[in-house]
Design an enzyme around this catalytic site. Structure first.
Site, mmCIF file in Angstrom:
data_model
loop_
_atom_site.group_PDB
_atom_site.id
_atom_site.type_symbol
_atom_site.label_atom_id
_atom_site.label_comp_id
_atom_site.label_asym_id
_atom_site.label_seq_id
_atom_site.Cartn_x
_atom_site.Cartn_y
_atom_site.Cartn_z
ATOM 1 N NE ARG A 1 -1.541 8.841 -4.222
ATOM 2 C CZ ARG A 1 -0.279 8.826 -3.605
ATOM 3 N NH1 ARG A 1 0.104 7.702 -3.013
ATOM 4 N NH2 ARG A 1 0.284 10.046 -3.537
ATOM 5 C CB THR B 1 -3.068 3.976 0.729
ATOM 6 O OG1 THR B 1 -2.775 4.997 -0.190
ATOM 7 C CG2 THR B 1 -4.298 3.125 0.935
ATOM 8 C CG LEU C 1 -2.063 -0.912 1.340
ATOM 9 C CD1 LEU C 1 -2.633 -1.024 2.639
ATOM 10 C CD2 LEU C 1 -2.893 -0.967 0.421
ATOM 11 C CG ASP C 2 0.422 4.403 -2.871
ATOM 12 O OD1 ASP C 2 1.091 3.401 -3.252
ATOM 13 O OD2 ASP C 2 -0.515 4.756 -3.603
ATOM 14 C CB ALA C 3 3.906 6.086 2.351
#
Length: 234
Positions: A158, A59, A55-57
């Site tokens: 995104r 998110t 997961l993106d930082a």
């Protein structure tokens, strides 16, 4: 970091926004060890663990770690073959269509080569503030979305919503700085409005369906209340 699920093969945790799954590959990016999920979960379980997906930082949401290399291999295979059900929630600038599918290729972060990428979404609610944010419109409109990525590209959700002119709120890389500031300073909701709300898999050993849900949190409670209040006024 809350433990959501545990058995002898893997665990699921709730990743807070601002935490990296593993140390950044770029050595110039410095992240405190206590903000790296790999180390936090390793300390929590008192053993070595294996990241299964990312997961993106920015998110928050459901994140899996395998407890053995064999488990990691089987779980990674599920993700690679698209045999998982991933549900996200997001807030986007503007009023999106009621539902849609975004089929736009995205460039790989490693090579820049475009690869297929698909994202489904459904609009759950809308809200409008009677103030201009930026220069284009006299009011500020936002959509609450349920999003289901069918592929797993870097920053896929995104980037996809940015490319259909509905960037996510709080997105520092692909978003709209004017609306990010308005949501942060006026609405009182800072940070990226993207959450990995649900992850469903078929357990590789038992064959049972495992549905993992992100817990309630203050930020998303506030977002839900914001959109619910608009529905009540309509």
């Amino acid at each position: 970091m809350k433990l959501l699920y545990q058995d002898e093969h893997f665990v699921a945790v709730h990743k807070p926004s601002g935490y990296h799954v593993h140390p950044p590959e770029d050595p110039r990016i410095k992240v405190a060890k206590d903000h790296i999920c790999l180390y936090r979960v390793r300390d929590m379980m008192k053993q070595y663990v294996y990241p299964v997906h990312r997961l993106d930082a920015a998110t928050s949401g459901v994140l899996l770690f395998a407890l053995s290399s064999e488990a990691a291999s089987k779980l990674c295979h599920l993700f690679a073959q698209g045999e998982t059900e991933k549900v996200y929630h997001a807030v986007a600038r503007g009023w999106t269509p009621q539902e849609g599918r975004i089929d736009l290729p995205l460039e790989l972060d490693s090579t820049g080569v475009p690869v297929p990428a698909s994202t489904l979404y459904q609009r759950l609610g809308t809200i409008e503030f009677p103030v201009p944010v930026g220069k284009k419109f006299k009011s500020a409109r936002y959509s609450l979305l349920e999003v289901r990525p069918l592929t797993g590209r870097y920053h896929q959700i995104r980037r996809h919503f940015n490319r259909i002119s509905h960037p996510l709120l709080g997105d520092a890389y692909h978003g709209d700085s004017h609306h990010n500031r308005f949501f942060r300073e006026t609405v009182g909701i800072p940070g990226l409005c993207l959450r990995a709300s649900k992850l469903k898999i078929t357990h590789p050993w038992s064959g049972a369906e495992v549905a993992l849900l992100a817990p309630e949190c203050e930020k998303w409670d506030k977002i839900q209340e914001l959109f619910a209040s608009q529905r009540e006024q309509a």
